[in-house]
Design an enzyme around this catalytic site. Structure first.
Site, mmCIF file in Angstrom:
data_model
loop_
_atom_site.group_PDB
_atom_site.id
_atom_site.type_symbol
_atom_site.label_atom_id
_atom_site.label_comp_id
_atom_site.label_asym_id
_atom_site.label_seq_id
_atom_site.Cartn_x
_atom_site.Cartn_y
_atom_site.Cartn_z
ATOM 1 N N GLY A 319 0.845 -1.193 0.000
ATOM 2 C CA GLY A 319 0.000 0.000 0.000
ATOM 3 C C GLY A 319 0.877 1.238 0.000
ATOM 4 O O GLY A 319 1.604 1.478 0.959
ATOM 5 N N VAL A 320 0.806 2.006 -1.089
ATOM 6 C CA VAL A 320 1.510 3.288 -1.108
ATOM 7 C C VAL A 320 0.474 4.375 -1.367
ATOM 8 O O VAL A 320 -0.054 4.498 -2.472
ATOM 9 C CB VAL A 320 2.652 3.316 -2.154
ATOM 10 C CG1 VAL A 320 3.246 4.727 -2.263
ATOM 11 C CG2 VAL A 320 3.757 2.320 -1.786
ATOM 12 N N GLY A 321 0.130 5.058 -0.315
ATOM 13 C CA GLY A 321 -0.746 6.220 -0.426
ATOM 14 C C GLY A 321 -2.256 6.032 -0.338
ATOM 15 O O GLY A 321 -2.970 7.017 -0.496
ATOM 16 N N GLY A 323 -4.049 5.272 2.335
ATOM 17 C CA GLY A 323 -4.555 5.478 3.706
ATOM 18 C C GLY A 323 -5.271 6.809 3.863
ATOM 19 O O GLY A 323 -4.995 7.784 3.157
ATOM 20 N N CYS A 326 -3.115 9.737 4.732
ATOM 21 C CA CYS A 326 -1.956 9.881 3.832
ATOM 22 C C CYS A 326 -2.098 11.065 2.891
ATOM 23 O O CYS A 326 -3.175 11.292 2.349
ATOM 24 C CB CYS A 326 -1.807 8.658 2.934
ATOM 25 S SG CYS A 326 -1.621 7.136 3.800
ATOM 26 N N GLY A 359 -4.147 -0.204 4.167
ATOM 27 C CA GLY A 359 -4.689 1.135 3.911
ATOM 28 C C GLY A 359 -5.785 1.168 2.868
ATOM 29 O O GLY A 359 -5.887 0.299 2.005
ATOM 30 N N GLY A 360 -6.635 2.178 2.993
ATOM 31 C CA GLY A 360 -7.654 2.444 1.987
ATOM 32 C C GLY A 360 -8.986 1.746 2.208
ATOM 33 O O GLY A 360 -9.903 1.938 1.414
ATOM 34 N N SER A 382 -7.819 3.920 9.979
ATOM 35 C CA SER A 382 -8.965 4.771 10.327
ATOM 36 C C SER A 382 -10.193 3.963 10.718
ATOM 37 O O SER A 382 -10.963 4.378 11.587
ATOM 38 C CB SER A 382 -9.294 5.705 9.156
ATOM 39 O OG SER A 382 -9.431 4.962 7.979
ATOM 40 N N MET A 410 1.116 9.052 10.352
ATOM 41 C CA MET A 410 2.320 9.057 11.192
ATOM 42 C C MET A 410 3.366 10.059 10.717
ATOM 43 O O MET A 410 4.323 10.333 11.422
ATOM 44 C CB MET A 410 2.919 7.648 11.280
ATOM 45 C CG MET A 410 2.086 6.700 12.118
ATOM 46 S SD MET A 410 1.628 7.396 13.715
ATOM 47 C CE MET A 410 3.220 7.509 14.502
HETATM 48 P P1 XMP Z 1 -6.310 3.572 6.618
HETATM 49 O O1 XMP Z 1 -6.883 3.927 5.285
HETATM 50 O O2 XMP Z 1 -6.734 2.242 7.102
HETATM 51 O O3 XMP Z 1 -4.731 3.503 6.395
HETATM 52 O O4 XMP Z 1 -6.544 4.650 7.628
HETATM 53 C C1 XMP Z 1 -3.832 3.150 7.391
HETATM 54 C C2 XMP Z 1 -2.418 3.116 6.821
HETATM 55 O O5 XMP Z 1 -1.996 4.413 6.389
HETATM 56 C C3 XMP Z 1 -0.564 4.436 6.331
HETATM 57 N N1 XMP Z 1 -0.083 5.680 6.936
HETATM 58 C C4 XMP Z 1 0.418 6.726 6.245
HETATM 59 N N2 XMP Z 1 0.637 6.901 4.917
HETATM 60 N N3 XMP Z 1 1.460 9.089 5.339
HETATM 61 C C5 XMP Z 1 1.173 8.089 4.472
HETATM 62 O O6 XMP Z 1 1.385 8.239 3.262
HETATM 63 C C6 XMP Z 1 1.269 8.981 6.690
HETATM 64 O O7 XMP Z 1 1.527 9.914 7.459
HETATM 65 C C7 XMP Z 1 0.734 7.735 7.150
HETATM 66 N N4 XMP Z 1 0.439 7.277 8.399
HETATM 67 C C8 XMP Z 1 -0.062 6.021 8.214
HETATM 68 C C9 XMP Z 1 -0.087 3.224 7.116
HETATM 69 O O8 XMP Z 1 0.390 2.287 6.177
HETATM 70 C C10 XMP Z 1 -1.353 2.753 7.821
HETATM 71 O O9 XMP Z 1 -1.349 1.393 8.157
#
Ligand code: XMP
Length: 502
Positions: A319-321, A323, A326, A359-360, A382, A410
């Site tokens: 997962g890149v981006g 979240g 994110c 993520g996502g 989330s 984060m």
């Molecule tokens: P969801 O959509 O479930 O995603 O809320 C959780 C995931 O988001 C990632 N994550 C980040 N990605 N910048 C990013 O690009 C950030 O500051 C950040 N913080 C968390 C992470 O992989 C998490 O599990």
């Protein structure tokens, strides 16, 4: 249990799907699943067991994100109790993170191997504080500090409610050894359960012939084992817990402390996992700690997945981006639509390394789509935030009285600043402050206990397996993974409206 193994048809589809135009640009809201002939009479018996890493399975294929607004000890405990896994975040000192891991490992187990003890001579006031701090209701009393020899047991029932007894000594109130039921250390849980029942007692200390303390079995823990057959446990019956370690700075020292605290699975989580930084980190961890379970990421391409496989990791985080916290895609244009990323990485490594889709996820159906397109487990941030178990306070809007909690990426400025409170290293602070944010902070509605959310997810996943015409998640994956397009319907704008607009 037969898990999904690469077969000829799987390997064919692995080489076929990477550049399949059907996947390009696709994510969760782009498909529905074509319902199949249902096989099961009751959805209650549908197994959702799936692989987290090469060596660990989960009964509920859900992992909570290693984020400071999602997973601390309380969330990790709730996740493992429900059959998932919590990954304790690393935006805190090594000591604090190790303490949280230890807290989860101690929270439930068949036998408490190192029960909390206090010496004879302790005052009731001190004992009460001790019990509160460790969240226990019974304390083993030893003959003197550190002797390890049992003198008695003080339980909350022994302390008088009335009168001022705060400065009196524990030995005046405890049940002394000669009146206690104890047992030799080599007792089965079934026998212990019988003794606890026959004697109508809550605790059974385990001691040797010299009354040296070897452990403690409590009726609460025995009940827990009966009531929670799905809980994620290690071979000794302690809850499973994961911990994030990062790839730079103190990560080797952190891993050592977390290993000592009992962490079961380690997450090297960096924004761009397909990188030399990752390679160096994995090599360093492997050379120092050998074959500990390592889940690494994040990547989103076939090349990234192959790179991870080459490093010998035990699970690949994908997962890149996508979240909710994110901003990576907005700020850098880097990213791959999440379902395409899951499919592409699976098409590269198949079932040889489990994939954690990270993520996502906005709806429970997204979790199922991730699983039948390649993921073995799904990481949620989330979706689990805003709950009682997530760190952080409930905020109440004074005007509307609606309750909310904070969820933040984060790399959001707020999370980065807070993570630096505990850090002494000036270079690390400057570097963190100079790195532009790729995350943001948002307010999410307060949702009560995460147990309700996990219960709902379990129910929806079981229903989805039933619509897929199978009796277990594993069977659904074995059937669908070779060619998901046989089972998925791409959506038009109008069918998307029909499906999701309510
Ligand atoms: P969801 O959509 O479930 O995603 O809320 C959780 C995931 O988001 C990632 N994550 C980040 N990605 N910048 C990013 O690009 C950030 O500051 C950040 N913080 C968390 C992470 O992989 C998490 O599990």
């Amino acid at each position: 249990m037969i898990m999904c193994e690469p077969t000829d048809s799987l390997s064919n589809s692995m080489s076929k799907t990477k550049n399949d135009p059907g996947w390009i640009g696709m994510t969760f809201d782009d498909f529905l699943m074509r319902p199949q002939l249902g096989k099961t009479e009751s959805r209650q018996h549908i197994s959702l067991n799936s692989r987290l890493t090469q060596t660990l399975d989960l009964e509920l294929p859900i992992v909570s994100s290693n984020m400071d607004s999602v997973t601390g000890a309380r969330m990790a405990e709730a996740m493992a109790l429900t059959g998932g896994l919590g990954v304790i975040h690393r935006a805190q000192s090594i000591e604090r993170q190790a303490q949280e891991v230890a807290e989860v490992k101690r929270s439930y187990s068949a036998v408490i191997e190192h029960p909390h003890c206090l010496p004879v001579g302790t005052t009731l006031a001190e004992a009460e504080q001790f019990a509160k701090r460790h969240k226990i209701t019974g304390i083993l009393i030893e003959t003197k500090g550190g002797s390890g020899i049992l003198a008695g047991l003080l339980s909350s029932r022994d302390i008088p409610w009335q009168g001022d007894h705060q400065q009196r000594r524990v030995e005046e109130f405890m049940t002394p050894l000669e009146r206690l039921h104890t047992h030799k250390p080599d007792i089965s849980i079934e026998d212990a359960e019988q003794i606890l029942f026959d004697k109508r007692i809550e605790r059974l200390p385990l001691v040797d012939s010299e009354n040296r303390i070897h452990g403690l079995i409590t009726s609460k823990d025995v009940r827990f084992i009966r009531e929670r057959p799905f809980a994620s446990k290690d071979t000794k019956g302690h809850l499973l817990v994961g911990a994030a370690i990062g790839a730079r700075g103190d990560f080797i020292e952190r891993t050592a402390a977390l290993l000592e605290a009992g962490a079961d699975c380690f997450f090297i989580d960096i924004a761009h996992g397909h990188s030399m930084v990752m390679q160096q980190a994995v090599e360093a961890v492997r050379s120092k700690f050998g074959a500990i379970p390592l889940a690494c990421g994040n990547v989103a391409t076939a090349e990234g997945a192959m790179f991870m496989k080459g490093l010998g990791v035990d699970a690949i985080k994908v997962g890149v981006g996508p979240g909710r916290g994110c901003r990576t895609r907005l700020e850098t244009s880097a990213g791959v639509p999440q379902l395409q990323a899951i499919r592409e990485t699976w098409s590269a490594v198949g079932e040889s390394v489990p994939i954690i889709a990270d993520g996502g996820v906005r709806y429970d159906k997204d979790i199922f789509l991730a699983l039948i397109c390649g993921a073995s487990t799904v990481m949620l941030g989330s979706a689990l935030s805003g709950t009682d178990e997530a760190p952080g306070r409930v905020i109440e809007d004074p005007a509307t009285h609606t309750k909310k909690k904070i969820y933040r990426g984060m790399t959001s400025p707020e999370a980065v600043l807070e993570s630096l409170y505990d850090v002494d290293d000036g270079e690390a602070i400057t570097s963190a402050l100079e790195t532009p944010a790729e995350g943001q902070e948002i307010q999410v509605p307060y949702k009560g206990s995460v147990q309700n959310i996990l219960h709902r997810i379990r129910g929806h996943l079981r229903s989805a397996v039933s619509y897929a015409g199978e009796a277990s998640l594993n069977d659904a994956r074995v059937k669908i993974l070779p060619d998901p397009f046989e089972y998925l319907i791409p959506l038009s704008e109008s069918s998307r409206r029909e499906s999701y607009e309510r």
